[in-house]
Design an enzyme around this catalytic site. Sequence first.
Site, PDB file in Angstrom:
ATOM      1  N   ASP A 160       0.846  -1.183  -0.080  1.00 13.55           N
ATOM      2  CA  ASP A 160       0.024  -0.031   0.035  1.00 13.55           C
ATOM      3  C   ASP A 160       0.604   1.071  -0.032  1.00 13.55           C
ATOM      4  O   ASP A 160       1.278   1.734   0.988  1.00 13.55           O
ATOM      5  CB  ASP A 160      -0.962   0.065   1.189  1.00 13.55           C
ATOM      6  CG  ASP A 160      -1.957   1.255   1.283  1.00 13.55           C
ATOM      7  OD1 ASP A 160      -2.021   1.604   0.067  1.00 13.55           O
ATOM      8  OD2 ASP A 160      -2.411   1.630   2.342  1.00 13.55           O
ATOM      9  N   ASP A 175      -1.110   5.893  -6.696  1.00 14.71           N
ATOM     10  CA  ASP A 175      -1.555   4.983  -5.766  1.00 14.71           C
ATOM     11  C   ASP A 175      -1.836   3.407  -6.057  1.00 14.71           C
ATOM     12  O   ASP A 175      -2.418   3.222  -6.931  1.00 14.71           O
ATOM     13  CB  ASP A 175      -3.023   5.275  -5.040  1.00 14.71           C
ATOM     14  CG  ASP A 175      -3.801   4.574  -4.035  1.00 14.71           C
ATOM     15  OD1 ASP A 175      -2.813   4.209  -3.113  1.00 14.71           O
ATOM     16  OD2 ASP A 175      -4.769   4.397  -4.336  1.00 14.71           O
TER      17      ASP A 175
END
Length: 379
Positions: free
Chosen positions: A107, A326
């Site tokens: 992440d 992201d």
Amino acid sequence: MASLVPLLLLLVPIISCLPVASCKSHVGFKLTLTHVDAGASYTKLQLLTRAVARSKARVAALQAVAAAAPVTDPIAAARVLVRASHGEYLIDLAIGTPPLNYTAIMDTGSDLVWTQCAPCLLCADQPTPYFQPAQSATYRLLPCRSARCGQLPYPACFQKVCVYQYYYGDYASTAGVLANETFTFGAAAAESSSSNLTSAVRVPNVSFGCGNINAGELANSSGMVGFGRGPLSLVSQLGPSRFSYCLTSYLSPTPSRLYFGAFANLNSTNTSSGSPVQSTPFVVNPALPNMYYLSLKGISLGTTRLQIDPLVFAINDDGTGGVIIDSGTSITYLQQDAYEAVRNELVSIVPLPPKNDTEIGLDTCLLDGLYLGVRLMAC
């Protein structure tokens, strides 16, 4: 108020290499990234539908983070620190001595490295046994006054041991103790010699969360590995260093790759086109310094530069706006004006009638696979 709309980008292998530059990396390793839906026997339609659903939830969560960034209450800020637990890609690593293998969500939108630990008072399902600190020779609890404990967004103390709470919105949370441990990563090489390969690289004293109270969906993994720009992320702890990842399509069985340290460099060519790799510097958003922001100036289709005000992509004084890379989204989201410019140009140049595709949740379908959506997300 601006709004964001999704744009499904099919050129993922071209634009999804994310290098993080630094100066003093001497060793490196490379890992395989596994998509969360790999091996699940989903149809292409199901894969796309699931990716769209995850991306919508992720964008809504990241927008909540941006909206809460100016909050001065540390408790409130900690509770909305990361608002999405669903990731797109998993990495394999090993924790402890002797090393035990685990799979975790990668992440880039968060920092903490954590896994579920025994004794587990409340834990989510995972494919491997919970990590047992008592069986590792290199596990060390961190005291409350340690530097790493002070880097938590909301540090706390229990019986002189540093404890943490990390909230991933309504979807997941983890709470436990902060500790140091030896982590083992895949194939490694010394930077001075590309032939000096070893089977793995072991890194001592990596600070991580040993979670005893956890909730939420872990996407068939055993925790999360934060690759953000904050001090507790894996990137910061192993640095100064650099990493890059190149993602294949989630509709393809070909695995993606992550390169760290010596393996991550721009001294190569794009193998699909033969052209030199291009780069652009990251920018810092003071309200969200752990995110990877880019300075996007415009969008072109072919040789046509679209009429989009560059201020659409700017970071606002209050920390909202801007453009980030992201790892937790499959879809590129654009501000409303930018989205409409891209959509209108595509519809005008593609000689096929657009149609709605409500089954997937996006509004325009072209060329049997190029999808555009107008699901508005308040920003």
